[in-house]
Design a protein around this motif. Structure first.
Motif, PDB file in Angstrom:
ATOM      1  N   PRO A  56     -23.933  36.801 -17.196  1.00  0.00           N
ATOM      2  CA  PRO A  56     -24.658  37.902 -17.727  1.00  0.00           C
ATOM      3  C   PRO A  56     -26.053  38.140 -16.984  1.00  0.00           C
ATOM      4  CG  PRO A  56     -25.049  36.000 -19.235  1.00  0.00           C
ATOM      5  CD  PRO A  56     -24.080  35.644 -18.069  1.00  0.00           C
ATOM      6  N   GLU A  59     -31.176  41.135 -17.971  1.00  0.00           N
ATOM      7  CA  GLU A  59     -31.315  41.863 -19.421  1.00  0.00           C
ATOM      8  C   GLU A  59     -30.801  41.493 -20.557  1.00  0.00           C
ATOM      9  OE1 GLU A  59     -29.755  43.390 -16.435  1.00  0.00           O
ATOM     10  OE2 GLU A  59     -31.890  43.962 -15.800  1.00  0.00           O
ATOM     11  N   THR A  60     -29.999  40.632 -20.688  1.00  0.00           N
ATOM     12  CA  THR A  60     -29.309  39.726 -22.055  1.00  0.00           C
ATOM     13  C   THR A  60     -30.306  39.494 -22.727  1.00  0.00           C
ATOM     14  OG1 THR A  60     -28.350  38.372 -20.749  1.00  0.00           O
ATOM     15  CG2 THR A  60     -26.951  39.899 -21.213  1.00  0.00           C
ATOM     16  N   CYS A  61     -31.462  38.787 -21.810  1.00  0.00           N
ATOM     17  CA  CYS A  61     -32.401  37.946 -22.891  1.00  0.00           C
ATOM     18  C   CYS A  61     -33.703  38.368 -22.171  1.00  0.00           C
ATOM     19  CB  CYS A  61     -32.175  36.434 -22.621  1.00  0.00           C
ATOM     20  SG  CYS A  61     -33.498  35.413 -23.410  1.00  0.00           S
ATOM     21  N   GLY A  87     -32.637  40.321 -27.457  1.00  0.00           N
ATOM     22  CA  GLY A  87     -31.307  40.685 -27.036  1.00  0.00           C
ATOM     23  C   GLY A  87     -30.566  39.387 -26.611  1.00  0.00           C
ATOM     24  N   SER A  88     -30.950  38.182 -26.991  1.00  0.00           N
ATOM     25  CA  SER A  88     -30.175  37.054 -26.670  1.00  0.00           C
ATOM     26  C   SER A  88     -29.071  36.647 -27.566  1.00  0.00           C
ATOM     27  CB  SER A  88     -31.113  35.706 -26.579  1.00  0.00           C
ATOM     28  OG  SER A  88     -31.797  35.582 -27.984  1.00  0.00           O
ATOM     29  N   ARG A  89     -28.050  35.914 -27.120  1.00  0.00           N
ATOM     30  CA  ARG A  89     -26.838  35.572 -27.813  1.00  0.00           C
ATOM     31  C   ARG A  89     -27.215  34.467 -28.948  1.00  0.00           C
ATOM     32  NH1 ARG A  89     -24.333  35.933 -22.589  1.00  0.00           N
ATOM     33  NH2 ARG A  89     -24.475  33.718 -22.737  1.00  0.00           N
ATOM     34  N   GLY A 107     -28.218  33.803 -21.612  1.00  0.00           N
ATOM     35  CA  GLY A 107     -28.188  34.502 -22.652  1.00  0.00           C
ATOM     36  C   GLY A 107     -28.860  33.624 -24.048  1.00  0.00           C
TER      37      GLY A 107
END
Length: 125
Positions: A56, A59-61, A87-89, A107
């Motif tokens: 990823p 930008e995902t986290c 925005g993290s998983r 992430g």
């Protein structure tokens, strides 16, 4: 002692061994070319094909989005809000100075908590 050529022999005795070896090698080569490969169906013993991991993007986290929570007492609702805003998983808590798990997950949001339960830092990884 000279080797006499005996009637009925095409080659001299030392050359016969070389010729026999060459004929044997040629026949084995030809036999190998004529054999058909056996059909082997796929079974469960065959390993699965490789999978490609998508890394990823950063930008995902976005850990900077969790600054609002620094100094606050951590509770499950606040942790979920931090995870959503960054925005993290996933999110996890750890004691201040604890090493990060290996392998790092870009992430995932890591939240450092002091002994009093207050948030001291937030980072991705």
């Amino acid at each position: 002692m000279p080797i006499l050529h005996q009637p009925g022999f095409i080659f001299s005795p030392p050359a016969r061994g070389v010729v026999a070896a060459a004929l044997c090698a040629a026949s084995l080569f030809m036999a190998g070319c004529e054999t058909k490969p056996e059909f082997r169906p796929l079974t469960s013993e065959v390993p699965p094909p490789p999978t490609f991991v998508t890394v990823p993007s950063e930008e995902t986290c976005q850990a900077a989005q969790a600054r609002y929570a620094l100094g606050q007492a951590l509770d499950p609702l606040l942790l979920e809000q931090m995870r959503t805003r960054t925005g993290s998983r996933s999110a996890r808590t750890s004691a201040v100075g604890a090493p990060l798990p290996v392998p790092a997950d870009p992430g995932r949001l890591n939240v450092d908590v002091d002994p009093q339960g207050r948030i001291t830092a937030a980072r991705c990884g």
